[in-house]
Design a protein around this motif. Structure first.
Motif, PDB file in Angstrom:
ATOM      1  N   LEU A 152       3.081 -43.646  83.973  1.00  0.00           N
ATOM      2  CA  LEU A 152       4.236 -44.540  83.949  1.00  0.00           C
ATOM      3  C   LEU A 152       3.796 -45.897  84.492  1.00  0.00           C
ATOM      4  N   VAL A 154       5.043 -49.722  85.412  1.00  0.00           N
ATOM      5  CA  VAL A 154       6.209 -50.563  85.714  1.00  0.00           C
ATOM      6  C   VAL A 154       5.690 -51.939  86.099  1.00  0.00           C
ATOM      7  N   ASP A 183      13.184 -49.874  94.050  1.00  0.00           N
ATOM      8  CA  ASP A 183      12.989 -49.378  92.690  1.00  0.00           C
ATOM      9  C   ASP A 183      11.855 -48.355  92.645  1.00  0.00           C
ATOM     10  N   ARG A 186      12.872 -44.961  94.045  1.00  0.00           N
ATOM     11  CA  ARG A 186      13.680 -44.168  93.125  1.00  0.00           C
ATOM     12  C   ARG A 186      12.823 -43.586  92.005  1.00  0.00           C
ATOM     13  N   VAL A 187      11.870 -44.361  91.516  1.00  0.00           N
ATOM     14  CA  VAL A 187      11.004 -43.864  90.443  1.00  0.00           C
ATOM     15  C   VAL A 187      10.185 -42.673  90.933  1.00  0.00           C
ATOM     16  N   GLN A 246      13.018 -39.186  82.114  1.00  0.00           N
ATOM     17  CA  GLN A 246      13.805 -40.169  81.384  1.00  0.00           C
ATOM     18  C   GLN A 246      15.277 -39.771  81.298  1.00  0.00           C
ATOM     19  N   ASP A 250      17.377 -41.295  87.967  1.00  0.00           N
ATOM     20  CA  ASP A 250      16.402 -42.328  88.326  1.00  0.00           C
ATOM     21  C   ASP A 250      15.742 -42.911  87.082  1.00  0.00           C
ATOM     22  N   GLY A 251      15.530 -42.086  86.060  1.00  0.00           N
ATOM     23  CA  GLY A 251      15.015 -42.617  84.812  1.00  0.00           C
ATOM     24  C   GLY A 251      15.999 -43.567  84.147  1.00  0.00           C
ATOM     25  N   LEU A 254      15.840 -46.877  85.934  1.00  0.00           N
ATOM     26  CA  LEU A 254      14.719 -47.689  85.477  1.00  0.00           C
ATOM     27  C   LEU A 254      15.021 -48.307  84.117  1.00  0.00           C
ATOM     28  N   THR A 265       8.491 -51.477  81.262  1.00  0.00           N
ATOM     29  CA  THR A 265       8.121 -50.104  81.591  1.00  0.00           C
ATOM     30  C   THR A 265       7.569 -49.421  80.346  1.00  0.00           C
TER      31      THR A 265
END
Length: 309
Positions: A152, A154, A183, A186-187, A246, A250-251, A254, A265
């Motif tokens: 992932l 970001v 952020d 959370r990810v 996703q 949290d997904g 984002l 992202t």
């Protein structure tokens, strides 16, 4: 009677070749304005504008001498100070190089000590973990791991100003396209919740003791500053982990950052990702459960008259 010969007409004289350039001819013939020409002639008649009295001449000479003295003094000072400035500059360069070398040596010592600490921690885990030492080391982040997972990435929005404000508040997003520590928290939590078995950010392995914080505009992971783009590697069932993240809250958070603030992202399932071991695992409060702990627990049970099933 004689007849006078007819008078032949001379005709109109041919025009001058430069007749159409009268304005240009006027500028050439009168290059100097009449007022300037008159002032110049008057100045020439009065002696070229030079002072006539002795006092004026002496004043002019004194001014010229003073100007020459100032220029000479400045040149002399510059010549004298040049070696001093060059010496100070060289001393500053030598000092910077010396401090840089010392910092590099200290960094090398820190890496060596970290390796020693990590090795001793692994030995301690093997001694106290018994046949589960490998699993304990894996879960604690004390050993490198690899396997299928997700990648992932970001990154901040394009053209984002580096002087953004503080982290986003829980009540809503901040009007900035920079990725904040909140952020990233959370990810990472979303990946753990979605089934990740090990996580690293920009090569920094996360453990149960890891902290993601902010220092100004920088994101710190275990007090180590990271720079965008932030590459998050997570070990787990790649496709299932990607889908679960996703679809999680949290997904979706984002995704909202991407839609509202242009934060970039991308997520992909990987066949094999490799995560390093955590640089250090320092436990200051917790102690392994042993005979002493069991004895203390038995005493507490006897005193309170309560037990556990």
């Amino acid at each position: 009677m004689s007849q006078q010969p007819p008078v032949r007409s001379t005709g109109t004289p041919p025009p001058r070749p430069d007749a159409s350039m009268s304005l240009l001819n006027n500028v050439i013939d009168h290059a100097l304005d009449d007022g300037y020409a008159e002032a110049s002639a008057r100045r020439a008649a009065e002696g070229g504008g030079m002072p006539r009295t002795i006092r004026a001449k002496l004043g002019l000479a004194a001014g010229l001498v003073l100007a020459a003295a100032v220029v000479t003094l400045g040149a002399a000072e510059a010549r004298v100070s040049a070696p001093v400035v060059a010496k100070e500059r060289q001393e500053l360069i030598d000092r910077i190089e010396s401090e840089t070398s010392a910092a590099d040596k200290l960094e090398t010592d820190v890496e060596r000590i970290r390796d020693e600490v990590g090795e001793r921690q692994r030995r301690a885990l093997e001694q106290h973990g018994g046949d589960q030492a490998e699993l304990v080391a894996l879960l604690s982040g004390a050993t490198p791991v690899h396997g299928p997972g997700v990648k992932l990435v970001v990154d901040d929005a394009k053209g984002t100003d580096t002087g953004g404000g503080g982290p986003r508040e829980s009540s809503g997003f901040s009007d900035t396209g920079r990725v904040r520590d909140r952020d990233m928290q959370r990810v990472v939590n979303g990946l753990w919740e979605s089934g990740a078995e090990a996580v690293a950010i920009n090569g920094q392995r996360l453990t149960a003791l890891s902290a993601i914080r902010a220092a100004g505009d920088a994101i710190l992971v275990d007090n180590k500053p990271l720079v965008p783009p932030y590459t998050i590697l997570a070990v787990g069932d790649g496709q299932r982990l990607s889908t679960a993240f996703q679809d999680s809250a949290d997904g979706q958070y984002l995704h909202a950052l991407q839609e509202n603030f242009g934060i970039r992202t991308s997520i992909s399932a990987e066949g094999d990702v490799r995560l390093p071991a955590a640089p250090s695992l320092i436990v200051r409060t917790a102690e392994p459960r042993g005979a002493g702990a069991a004895k203390a627990t038995g005493q507490a049970t006897a005193e309170t008259g309560k037990g556990t099933s």
